[in-house]
Design a protein around this motif. Structure first.
Motif, short mmCIF file in Angstrom:
data_model
loop_
_atom_site.label_atom_id
_atom_site.label_comp_id
_atom_site.label_asym_id
_atom_site.label_seq_id
_atom_site.Cartn_x
_atom_site.Cartn_y
_atom_site.Cartn_z
N ALA A 1 0.83 -1.19 0.00
CA ALA A 1 0.00 0.00 0.00
C ALA A 1 0.87 1.25 0.00
CB ALA A 1 -0.93 -0.02 1.20
N ALA A 2 0.24 2.38 -0.18
CA ALA A 2 0.97 3.65 -0.26
C ALA A 2 1.72 3.94 1.04
CB ALA A 2 0.00 4.78 -0.57
N THR A 3 1.11 3.62 2.17
CA THR A 3 1.76 3.86 3.46
C THR A 3 3.05 3.07 3.58
OG1 THR A 3 -0.37 4.27 4.50
CG2 THR A 3 1.46 3.81 5.96
N CYS A 4 3.05 1.84 3.11
CA CYS A 4 4.26 1.01 3.16
C CYS A 4 5.36 1.61 2.31
CB CYS A 4 3.96 -0.41 2.69
SG CYS A 4 2.90 -1.35 3.81
N ARG A 5 5.00 2.10 1.12
CA ARG A 5 6.01 2.71 0.24
C ARG A 5 6.56 4.00 0.84
NH1 ARG A 5 2.27 0.84 -3.49
NH2 ARG A 5 1.34 2.90 -3.74
N THR A 6 5.69 4.81 1.41
CA THR A 6 6.13 6.05 2.04
C THR A 6 7.06 5.74 3.20
OG1 THR A 6 4.07 7.17 1.45
CG2 THR A 6 5.36 8.15 3.23
N PHE A 7 6.67 4.80 4.04
CA PHE A 7 7.50 4.42 5.17
C PHE A 7 8.85 3.89 4.69
CE2 PHE A 7 8.96 1.25 8.29
CZ PHE A 7 9.09 2.07 9.39
N ALA A 8 8.85 3.07 3.64
CA ALA A 8 10.10 2.51 3.09
C ALA A 8 11.03 3.63 2.63
CB ALA A 8 9.79 1.57 1.93
N LYS A 9 10.50 4.63 1.94
CA LYS A 9 11.32 5.76 1.47
C LYS A 9 11.93 6.51 2.63
CE LYS A 9 8.85 6.76 -2.81
NZ LYS A 9 8.01 7.74 -3.51
N ILE A 10 11.12 6.78 3.65
CA ILE A 10 11.59 7.54 4.81
C ILE A 10 12.64 6.75 5.57
CG2 ILE A 10 10.88 8.55 7.02
CD1 ILE A 10 8.12 9.07 5.53
N LEU A 11 12.39 5.46 5.77
CA LEU A 11 13.35 4.63 6.50
C LEU A 11 14.67 4.55 5.74
CD1 LEU A 11 13.97 2.87 8.92
CD2 LEU A 11 12.90 0.94 7.72
N ASN A 12 14.61 4.36 4.43
CA ASN A 12 15.83 4.34 3.62
C ASN A 12 16.59 5.66 3.73
OD1 ASN A 12 16.40 1.87 1.94
ND2 ASN A 12 14.22 2.11 1.50
#
Length: 86
Positions: free
Chosen positions: A1-12
């Motif tokens: 989902a979009a939240t997972c992708r956003t979180f992944a970008k921020i964590l990276n």
């Protein structure tokens, strides 16, 4: 989902800024290496405990980890009505 992708970008982004890899993050936060890998790829949404651990480790608020934006109410007391004093 979009939240997972956003979180992944921020964590990276946070990991790159700190110059650490997922092994280091796992060792320093106690989070499961497999979970971190799935967070980074956007395959899995983080648990509440993971969000809290990462928030403390990177010294950012939970809202930022999930959305990439700073929360308007800066203090715990404003957000919850509780005292900031321990």
């Amino acid at each position: 989902a979009a939240t997972c992708r956003t979180f992944a970008k921020i964590l990276n982004k946070l990991m790159n800024e700190r110059g650490i890899n997922s092994t280091t993050l796992s060792e320093e936060t106690g989070l499961n290496p497999g979970s971190i890998s799935k967070y980074l790829s956007g395959e899995r949404a983080p648990t509440l405990n993971s969000i809290i651990a990462l928030s403390k480790y990177f010294r950012v608020d939970c809202h930022y980890l999930l959305t990439g934006t700073k929360q308007k109410n800066a203090s715990v007391s404003q957000a919850t009505g509780l005292s900031d004093v321990a």
